[in-house]
Design an enzyme around this catalytic site. Structure first.
Site, PDB file in Angstrom:
ATOM      1  N   ASN A   1     -66.022 -42.776  76.454  1.00 28.78           N
ATOM      2  CA  ASN A   1     -65.047 -43.726  75.552  1.00 28.78           C
ATOM      3  C   ASN A   1     -64.567 -44.997  76.234  1.00 28.78           C
ATOM      4  OD1 ASN A   1     -65.112 -40.974  74.008  1.00 28.78           O
ATOM      5  ND2 ASN A   1     -63.665 -42.018  72.773  1.00 28.78           N
TER       6      ASN A   1
ATOM      7  N   THR B   1     -74.291 -43.015  73.729  1.00 25.53           N
ATOM      8  CA  THR B   1     -73.191 -42.349  73.995  1.00 25.53           C
ATOM      9  C   THR B   1     -73.181 -41.240  74.456  1.00 25.53           C
ATOM     10  OG1 THR B   1     -71.334 -41.538  72.540  1.00 25.53           O
ATOM     11  CG2 THR B   1     -73.282 -42.003  71.566  1.00 25.53           C
TER      12      THR B   1
ATOM     13  N   PHE C   1     -67.062 -54.872  69.930  1.00 28.36           N
ATOM     14  CA  PHE C   1     -66.084 -54.419  71.020  1.00 28.36           C
ATOM     15  C   PHE C   1     -66.812 -54.671  72.486  1.00 28.36           C
ATOM     16  CE2 PHE C   1     -64.316 -50.754  73.563  1.00 28.36           C
ATOM     17  CZ  PHE C   1     -63.484 -51.539  74.263  1.00 28.36           C
ATOM     18  N   ILE C   2     -67.829 -53.870  72.532  1.00 29.07           N
ATOM     19  CA  ILE C   2     -68.482 -53.635  73.942  1.00 29.07           C
ATOM     20  C   ILE C   2     -69.355 -55.029  74.182  1.00 29.07           C
ATOM     21  CG2 ILE C   2     -69.511 -52.351  75.766  1.00 29.07           C
ATOM     22  CD1 ILE C   2     -68.617 -49.700  74.068  1.00 29.07           C
TER      23      ILE C   2
ATOM     24  N   LEU D   1     -58.880 -45.066  68.309  1.00 25.74           N
ATOM     25  CA  LEU D   1     -57.540 -44.207  68.683  1.00 25.74           C
ATOM     26  C   LEU D   1     -56.724 -45.380  69.591  1.00 25.74           C
ATOM     27  CD1 LEU D   1     -55.891 -41.530  69.296  1.00 25.74           C
ATOM     28  CD2 LEU D   1     -56.824 -41.549  71.565  1.00 25.74           C
TER      29      LEU D   1
ATOM     30  N   GLU E   1     -71.519 -38.796  73.241  1.00 28.89           N
ATOM     31  CA  GLU E   1     -71.421 -37.925  72.085  1.00 28.89           C
ATOM     32  C   GLU E   1     -72.770 -37.221  71.764  1.00 28.89           C
ATOM     33  OE1 GLU E   1     -68.807 -39.275  68.881  1.00 28.89           O
ATOM     34  OE2 GLU E   1     -67.745 -40.687  70.307  1.00 28.89           O
TER      35      GLU E   1
ATOM     36  N   ASP F   1     -57.096 -32.245  60.770  1.00 29.60           N
ATOM     37  CA  ASP F   1     -57.997 -32.781  61.861  1.00 29.60           C
ATOM     38  C   ASP F   1     -59.354 -33.262  61.404  1.00 29.60           C
ATOM     39  OD1 ASP F   1     -59.091 -32.543  64.201  1.00 29.60           O
ATOM     40  OD2 ASP F   1     -58.900 -30.479  64.701  1.00 29.60           O
TER      41      ASP F   1
ATOM     42  N   ASP G   1     -76.134 -60.660  65.524  1.00 28.90           N
ATOM     43  CA  ASP G   1     -75.298 -59.621  65.044  1.00 28.90           C
ATOM     44  C   ASP G   1     -75.090 -59.826  63.751  1.00 28.90           C
ATOM     45  OD1 ASP G   1     -72.306 -58.304  66.420  1.00 28.90           O
ATOM     46  OD2 ASP G   1     -72.531 -58.504  64.344  1.00 28.90           O
TER      47      ASP G   1
ATOM     48  N   HIS H   1     -64.613 -31.726  64.534  1.00 33.61           N
ATOM     49  CA  HIS H   1     -64.077 -32.748  65.718  1.00 33.61           C
ATOM     50  C   HIS H   1     -64.573 -32.105  67.075  1.00 33.61           C
ATOM     51  CE1 HIS H   1     -60.134 -34.793  67.093  1.00 33.61           C
ATOM     52  NE2 HIS H   1     -60.885 -35.361  67.702  1.00 33.61           N
TER      53      HIS H   1
ATOM     54  N   ILE I   1     -80.436 -56.148  62.338  1.00 34.97           N
ATOM     55  CA  ILE I   1     -81.411 -55.636  63.243  1.00 34.97           C
ATOM     56  C   ILE I   1     -82.480 -54.805  62.307  1.00 34.97           C
ATOM     57  CG2 ILE I   1     -80.058 -55.545  65.248  1.00 34.97           C
ATOM     58  CD1 ILE I   1     -79.908 -52.378  65.223  1.00 34.97           C
TER      59      ILE I   1
HETATM   60  P1  NAD Z   1     -68.455 -51.882  67.330  1.00 40.32           P
HETATM   61  O1  NAD Z   1     -68.387 -51.564  66.033  1.00 40.32           O
HETATM   62  O2  NAD Z   1     -67.328 -52.403  67.643  1.00 40.32           O
HETATM   63  O3  NAD Z   1     -69.411 -53.302  67.258  1.00 40.32           O
HETATM   64  C1  NAD Z   1     -70.700 -53.212  66.631  1.00 40.32           C
HETATM   65  C2  NAD Z   1     -71.368 -54.357  66.535  1.00 40.32           C
HETATM   66  O4  NAD Z   1     -72.567 -54.095  65.874  1.00 40.32           O
HETATM   67  C3  NAD Z   1     -70.646 -55.151  65.201  1.00 40.32           C
HETATM   68  O5  NAD Z   1     -70.333 -56.668  66.014  1.00 40.32           O
HETATM   69  C4  NAD Z   1     -71.266 -55.283  64.361  1.00 40.32           C
HETATM   70  O6  NAD Z   1     -71.161 -56.489  63.529  1.00 40.32           O
HETATM   71  C5  NAD Z   1     -72.803 -54.966  64.853  1.00 40.32           C
HETATM   72  N1  NAD Z   1     -73.645 -54.543  63.807  1.00 40.32           N
HETATM   73  C6  NAD Z   1     -73.584 -53.534  63.123  1.00 40.32           C
HETATM   74  N2  NAD Z   1     -74.586 -53.193  62.520  1.00 40.32           N
HETATM   75  C7  NAD Z   1     -75.490 -54.102  62.552  1.00 40.32           C
HETATM   76  C8  NAD Z   1     -76.892 -54.630  62.244  1.00 40.32           C
HETATM   77  N3  NAD Z   1     -77.386 -53.773  61.502  1.00 40.32           N
HETATM   78  N4  NAD Z   1     -77.479 -55.586  62.530  1.00 40.32           N
HETATM   79  C9  NAD Z   1     -76.806 -56.284  63.554  1.00 40.32           C
HETATM   80  N5  NAD Z   1     -75.556 -56.140  64.035  1.00 40.32           N
HETATM   81  C10 NAD Z   1     -74.937 -54.876  63.585  1.00 40.32           C
HETATM   82  O7  NAD Z   1     -69.049 -50.724  68.527  1.00 40.32           O
HETATM   83  P2  NAD Z   1     -68.859 -50.942  70.017  1.00 40.32           P
HETATM   84  O8  NAD Z   1     -67.789 -49.939  70.283  1.00 40.32           O
HETATM   85  O9  NAD Z   1     -68.791 -52.410  70.674  1.00 40.32           O
HETATM   86  O10 NAD Z   1     -70.096 -49.960  70.290  1.00 40.32           O
HETATM   87  C11 NAD Z   1     -71.392 -50.899  70.569  1.00 40.32           C
HETATM   88  C12 NAD Z   1     -72.254 -49.713  71.186  1.00 40.32           C
HETATM   89  O11 NAD Z   1     -71.885 -49.046  72.119  1.00 40.32           O
HETATM   90  C13 NAD Z   1     -72.657 -48.799  69.875  1.00 40.32           C
HETATM   91  O12 NAD Z   1     -74.207 -48.635  69.965  1.00 40.32           O
HETATM   92  C14 NAD Z   1     -72.221 -47.600  70.326  1.00 40.32           C
HETATM   93  O13 NAD Z   1     -72.717 -46.559  69.620  1.00 40.32           O
HETATM   94  C15 NAD Z   1     -71.983 -47.395  71.868  1.00 40.32           C
HETATM   95  N6  NAD Z   1     -70.911 -46.938  72.418  1.00 40.32           N
HETATM   96  C16 NAD Z   1     -69.670 -47.159  72.165  1.00 40.32           C
HETATM   97  C17 NAD Z   1     -68.819 -46.492  72.895  1.00 40.32           C
HETATM   98  C18 NAD Z   1     -67.166 -46.852  72.693  1.00 40.32           C
HETATM   99  O14 NAD Z   1     -66.344 -46.142  73.292  1.00 40.32           O
HETATM  100  N7  NAD Z   1     -66.708 -47.532  71.732  1.00 40.32           N
HETATM  101  C19 NAD Z   1     -68.930 -45.578  73.983  1.00 40.32           C
HETATM  102  C20 NAD Z   1     -70.449 -45.448  74.261  1.00 40.32           C
HETATM  103  C21 NAD Z   1     -71.396 -45.917  73.483  1.00 40.32           C
HETATM  104  P1  TYD Z   2     -62.179 -42.429  68.560  1.00 44.94           P
HETATM  105  O1  TYD Z   2     -61.225 -43.327  69.002  1.00 44.94           O
HETATM  106  O2  TYD Z   2     -62.322 -42.532  67.107  1.00 44.94           O
HETATM  107  O3  TYD Z   2     -63.419 -42.279  69.344  1.00 44.94           O
HETATM  108  P2  TYD Z   2     -64.597 -40.977  69.312  1.00 44.94           P
HETATM  109  O4  TYD Z   2     -64.071 -40.249  68.124  1.00 44.94           O
HETATM  110  O5  TYD Z   2     -65.853 -41.645  69.243  1.00 44.94           O
HETATM  111  O6  TYD Z   2     -64.256 -40.318  70.645  1.00 44.94           O
HETATM  112  O7  TYD Z   2     -61.173 -41.084  68.803  1.00 44.94           O
HETATM  113  C1  TYD Z   2     -60.901 -40.711  69.917  1.00 44.94           C
HETATM  114  C2  TYD Z   2     -60.011 -39.223  69.875  1.00 44.94           C
HETATM  115  O8  TYD Z   2     -58.773 -39.777  68.887  1.00 44.94           O
HETATM  116  C3  TYD Z   2     -60.842 -38.218  68.827  1.00 44.94           C
HETATM  117  O9  TYD Z   2     -60.542 -37.090  69.349  1.00 44.94           O
HETATM  118  C4  TYD Z   2     -60.082 -38.482  67.713  1.00 44.94           C
HETATM  119  C5  TYD Z   2     -58.832 -38.858  67.958  1.00 44.94           C
HETATM  120  N1  TYD Z   2     -58.047 -39.755  66.852  1.00 44.94           N
HETATM  121  C6  TYD Z   2     -56.933 -39.412  66.302  1.00 44.94           C
HETATM  122  O10 TYD Z   2     -56.109 -38.298  66.644  1.00 44.94           O
HETATM  123  N2  TYD Z   2     -56.184 -40.273  65.464  1.00 44.94           N
HETATM  124  C7  TYD Z   2     -56.834 -41.306  64.972  1.00 44.94           C
HETATM  125  O11 TYD Z   2     -56.238 -41.999  63.861  1.00 44.94           O
HETATM  126  C8  TYD Z   2     -58.209 -41.611  65.591  1.00 44.94           C
HETATM  127  C9  TYD Z   2     -58.790 -42.918  65.105  1.00 44.94           C
HETATM  128  C10 TYD Z   2     -58.583 -40.858  66.481  1.00 44.94           C
END
Ligand code: NAD
Ligand code: TYD
Length: 339
Positions: free
Chosen positions: A182, A125, A11-12, A193, A127, A275, A33, A279, A60
């Site tokens: 997030n 993150t 995603f990111i 979510l 978190e 829940d 990746d 959480h 990785i």
């Molecule tokens: P994602 O799960 O959408 O993507 C993860 C990617 O990493 C995928 O393309 C997957 O194939 C690749 N990957 C997983 N294991 C691997 C490995 N062993 N070697 C090489 N590639 C591998 O995740 P995202 O939501 O895009 O998050 C990216 C980063 O940002 C993560 O480190 C996450 O902790 C951090 N982050 C995410 C959020 C969020 O809201 N999504 C917020 C803060 C930080």
């Molecule tokens: P999520 O997108 O999994 O991100 P994170 O847990 O890393 O913050 O969840 C966001 C919030 O939504 C979290 O409080 C859990 C809640 N949630 C639901 O209520 N229902 C769902 O099906 C999912 C996936 C998350």
């Protein structure tokens, strides 16, 4: 300038690659990746043939493959997005989270040490700080808030952060870390979510809200996160942590109701389910440091970002329908059946 972006099919990472290729046409961007369930090569299709882009499938954690890539590319910057990223999956099976998120970070940094690097950036993150109480809106996470994790996911990310800082202090590796709230936006995997609720609502399926839906997250549009990382890798100080957040706290239930309204779906689709274990109640970032040092501010208001996101999911049904019709169905059954 050559930049290795790990996890760029997720995603990111994919949004970051689009941002970097658009802004720095003279940079070479190399995506490493593994293409786990969360990685999607079709996401990168629009840039696959760009002359300054290379995609390499690899893990990785695979030291030999990573070192070979560094030997070939001699990167100036590494941005490590690659991770197992879903809290619910980490509760189900923590092992792979420790492997990729901690050991993979070690391998990437060892390669940086061996081949030399201008900057190793760890995408972390909010978190890692644990959670905040709902009744203390005055409390926000700063970079000095103690790490206090709740889930195997956040623990693995915190462990990696500590290792990154240790490589800086012990070996002088030029590192930086960003801890973001997030994200939401295009290419968000439909287990999280916001995309899960959009996809289920469009299919008239129940919208599973954990607990009472009162948990609060601080939502940031993904492009704003990418711009912040761009600033940190170019202008951020070595050895520093930067919090990134949108000052946009929302309760889950309010987001789900907003999605129902935007899609013209009834709130009767909402189903309160058991829940999540452990959480976290509330996340909220204080982004003062990145604002004062690097001038970063979020640009996309939630009201606009969520409309753009919903529009993207409407226009790109094939992208997420392909995902939810495959192996993902098994996960969904396991996670939500009888919940
Ligand atoms: P994602 O799960 O959408 O993507 C993860 C990617 O990493 C995928 O393309 C997957 O194939 C690749 N990957 C997983 N294991 C691997 C490995 N062993 N070697 C090489 N590639 C591998 O995740 P995202 O939501 O895009 O998050 C990216 C980063 O940002 C993560 O480190 C996450 O902790 C951090 N982050 C995410 C959020 C969020 O809201 N999504 C917020 C803060 C930080
Ligand atoms: P999520 O997108 O999994 O991100 P994170 O847990 O890393 O913050 O969840 C966001 C919030 O939504 C979290 O409080 C859990 C809640 N949630 C639901 O209520 N229902 C769902 O099906 C999912 C996936 C998350």
């Amino acid at each position: 300038m050559t930049v290795i972006v790990t996890g760029g099919a997720g995603f990111i990472g994919s949004n970051f690659i689009f941002h970097m290729l658009g802004k720095y046409p003279d940079y070479r961007i190399v995506c490493l990746d593994k293409l786990t369930y969360a990685g999607n090569l079709s996401t990168l299709a629009p840039v696959m043939d760009e002359p300054n882009f290379r995609f390499v499938r690899g893990d990785i954690c695979d030291r030999e493959a990573v070192f070979k890539l560094f030997e070939e590319e001699k990167p100036d910057i590494v941005v490590n997005f690659a991770a197992e990223s879903h809290v619910d999956r980490s509760i189900e099976d923590p092992g792979v989270f420790l492997q990729t998120n901690i050991m993979g970070t070690q391998v990437m940094m060892d390669a940086c040490r061996k081949y030399g690097i201008r900057r190793y950036h760890q995408v972390s993150t909010d978190e890692v700080y644990g959670d905040l109480p709902l009744d203390r809106p005055d409390l926000l996470f700063t970079e000095t808030t103690p790490l206090h994790t709740s889930s195997p996911y956040s623990s693995s990310k915190a462990a990696a952060d500590l290792l990154v800082l240790a490589y800086h202090r012990t070996y002088g590796l030029p590192v930086s870390i960003s801890r973001c709230s997030n994200n939401y936006g295009p290419y968000h995997f439909p287990e999280k979510l916001i995309p899960l609720m959009i996809a289920n609502a469009l299919n008239d399926k129940p919208l599973p809200v954990y607990g009472q839906g009162l948990n609060v997250r601080d939502w940031l549009y993904v492009e704003d996160h990418c711009k912040a990382i761009d600033l940190v890798i170019h202008k951020g100080r070595e050895g520093e942590v930067y919090n990134i957040g949108g000052h946009n706290e929302m309760a889950n239930i309010d987001i789900v109701k907003l999605i129902c309204k935007a899609l013209g779906k009834p709130e009767s689709l909402i189903a309160y389910v058991a829940d999540r274990k452990g959480h976290d109640m509330r996340y909220a970032i204080d982004p003062t440091k990145i604002h004062t040092e690097l001038g970063w501010l979020p640009e996309t208001k939630f009201a606009d970002g969520i409309q753009k996101t919903i529009a993207w999911y409407l226009e790109n049904r094939t992208w997420w329908e392909t995902i939810i019709s495959g192996e993902y169905q098994n996960y969904y059954e396991r996670m939500y059946k009888d919940r």
